[in-house]
Every structure is written in C-alpha cells, then in structure tokens.
Enzyme design. Sequence first.
Site, PDB file in Angstrom:
ATOM      1  N   ASP A  67       0.817  -1.215   0.000  1.00 49.15           N
ATOM      2  CA  ASP A  67       0.000   0.000   0.000  1.00 49.15           C
ATOM      3  C   ASP A  67       0.848   1.261   0.000  1.00 49.15           C
ATOM      4  OD1 ASP A  67       0.894  -0.510   2.584  1.00 49.15           O
ATOM      5  OD2 ASP A  67      -1.083  -1.015   3.349  1.00 49.15           O
ATOM      6  N   ASN A 130      -7.899  -3.130  14.202  1.00 47.81           N
ATOM      7  CA  ASN A 130      -9.286  -3.451  13.805  1.00 47.81           C
ATOM      8  C   ASN A 130      -9.345  -4.633  12.837  1.00 47.81           C
ATOM      9  OD1 ASN A 130      -8.255  -2.362  11.484  1.00 47.81           O
ATOM     10  ND2 ASN A 130      -9.809  -0.783  11.215  1.00 47.81           N
ATOM     11  N   HIS A 132      -7.540  -4.972  10.039  1.00 46.64           N
ATOM     12  CA  HIS A 132      -7.249  -4.720   8.619  1.00 46.64           C
ATOM     13  C   HIS A 132      -5.939  -5.390   8.201  1.00 46.64           C
ATOM     14  CE1 HIS A 132      -5.098  -0.680   9.696  1.00 46.64           C
ATOM     15  NE2 HIS A 132      -4.185  -1.536   9.354  1.00 46.64           N
ATOM     16  N   GLU A 137      -9.965  -2.263   5.078  1.00 46.04           N
ATOM     17  CA  GLU A 137     -10.648  -2.016   6.352  1.00 46.04           C
ATOM     18  C   GLU A 137     -11.820  -2.990   6.518  1.00 46.04           C
ATOM     19  OE1 GLU A 137      -9.241  -0.213   8.388  1.00 46.04           O
ATOM     20  OE2 GLU A 137      -8.585   1.717   7.634  1.00 46.04           O
TER      21      GLU A 137
HETATM   22  C1  F6R Z   1       1.238  -1.388   6.074  1.00 51.48           C
HETATM   23  C2  F6R Z   1       0.082  -2.243   6.239  1.00 51.48           C
HETATM   24  C3  F6R Z   1      -0.786  -2.158   7.439  1.00 51.48           C
HETATM   25  C4  F6R Z   1      -0.024  -2.441   8.720  1.00 51.48           C
HETATM   26  C5  F6R Z   1      -0.951  -2.350   9.931  1.00 51.48           C
HETATM   27  C6  F6R Z   1      -0.188  -2.529  11.234  1.00 51.48           C
HETATM   28  O1  F6R Z   1       1.871  -1.626   4.849  1.00 51.48           O
HETATM   29  O2  F6R Z   1      -0.188  -3.007   5.367  1.00 51.48           O
HETATM   30  O3  F6R Z   1      -1.834  -3.085   7.324  1.00 51.48           O
HETATM   31  O4  F6R Z   1       0.559  -3.710   8.653  1.00 51.48           O
HETATM   32  O5  F6R Z   1      -1.580  -1.110   9.943  1.00 51.48           O
HETATM   33  O6  F6R Z   1       0.664  -1.445  11.427  1.00 51.48           O
HETATM   34  P1  F6R Z   1       1.795  -1.491  12.543  1.00 51.48           P
HETATM   35  O7  F6R Z   1       2.754  -2.547  12.122  1.00 51.48           O
HETATM   36  O8  F6R Z   1       2.435  -0.135  12.502  1.00 51.48           O
HETATM   37  O9  F6R Z   1       1.127  -1.808  13.828  1.00 51.48           O
END
Ligand code: F6R
Length: 237
Positions: A67, A130, A132, A137
């Site tokens: 992403d 959450n 994701h 989401e």
């Molecule tokens: C980022 C991504 C997100 C993160 C998720 C957890 O490329 O795909 O899904 O893996 O938001 O973020 P952290 O690791 O910062 O807790």
Amino acid sequence: MELYVLRSKEEIGLEVARRIVERVKENPNIVLGLATGSTPLPTYKAIVKYSLSENVSYKNVTTFNLDEYVGLDENNNQSYRFFMNDNLFKYLDFGTTSHHFPSLENISSYDEEIEKYGGIDIQILGIGSNGHIAFNEPFTDIKEKTHVVKLSENTIKDNSRFFNSIDEVPTKAITMGLETILKSKEIILIATGKNKSVAVKKMLEGTYDPSCPASSLNLAKCKVHIYIDDECYEGMK
Ligand code: F6R
C-alpha cells in the site's frame, strides 16, 4: 494456518528473516510482497544483517508493496516508499527497477503487473488493531483488487503516532485488495503487542468474518504462517 508464538518481536524478526533469506538464496528471482509500519521493522533489520553477512544478492529480486498513502510523494518521510528505502532497500543491492508501489497511476494495472512477474512468492503482512490487512478495512469486499480506500478513523488514529499531528495523516490510501493478497503463494502475518490480540483472536477462529479482514486468510489456498509474540498471546486469553 500455522501459528507460532515466540517470546518477543525481535525473536520473530530473526525467525521470519531467516525464512525469507533462505528463500532468496534458493530462488534469486523471488517476488516478495512487503508491508510497512512498525511490525516488520525487526524482520527487515534481520534480513539486512543476514544478507550482508552471507553475501546474499537481491539484484534479481522483485518487490511489490502492499500500500501507499495518496498525496505523499516518495521524498516525504512518511511515504511508504521512503520507509522501505530507509529500512531495507538502501542496504541491499536491489536493481533500480526492482520495486513496485501502488499509485493512482498504476492502480488498474497493479494486479496484472504482479501476475506478469509470476505472482507473489512470499507476502509479509502486519495487522491493524481493527483486523485490517494492508489498508483493507472492515467490510471490504473480498473480491477487491488494488483500489483506493478512505482510511477509517481507527486507522488514522493508530497511524497518527508516526506524524506530528493527526491532521497530517492522509485520509486516503491505495492498497492491494483482499483478492490480490489471497493469490500469494505463501503468506507470513506478524502481530506483536497487546493491541493486536482482539483482531488476532478473531482471525484464528477459523472462519471468514468480514468485520475482520485478516480472517479472510482462512480462505487462502496457500500456506499461511502467523507469528505472534507472548504479549499478543497473553492478551488473547
Ligand atoms: C502497512 C500495512 C498495514 C499495517 C498495519 C499494522 O503496509 O499493510 O496493514 O501492517 O496497519 O501497522 P503497525 O505494524 O504499525 O502496527
């Protein structure tokens, strides 16, 4: 799904990095799917350490990131391209055209581009509090390919820790869809810390629940490895 509970995020980093570096040695043309955020940092650090000490080349490795925020260019230190350069790419001998990020320009061809390279051999994932994965989401359609998303309030709040203020967090991002991710040939999801416990517990229930996008991994046809630390595990009890 195979679950591994390790003591700390550092231990997970070493273990996952070992797995990935071995695979790069076996297949120098491997296609890696990469995540950003705080979770994969120990893994990237260990990949660099092992790869440099064992002279592993990344010249022919291709990467596809999950992403990218809309509106932040690659020089912005919060963009995911900047993050990847800073934490992984700049240390290794990747080619200049090795890296792919979804953008408004390539959004409709990103999935095709992945296919053109033969698909993602190993996809690394984190998980949001959450549930994701990437920026899919809760209640994202499971058939979505790479697409633009409006970030949920929960995700904006979680990610504001990386910015000076919550107002600076972009409200939109481009993300691989659940269908894109589920096509990977192998998936490694890492979850560390207590704030991931609820989402991980739901994902491990074994069925797909659209309120927890990570639970779509129960439908994956490939091997899915879930690495969690003690803290995340304790929070699940
Ligand atoms: C980022 C991504 C997100 C993160 C998720 C957890 O490329 O795909 O899904 O893996 O938001 O973020 P952290 O690791 O910062 O807790």
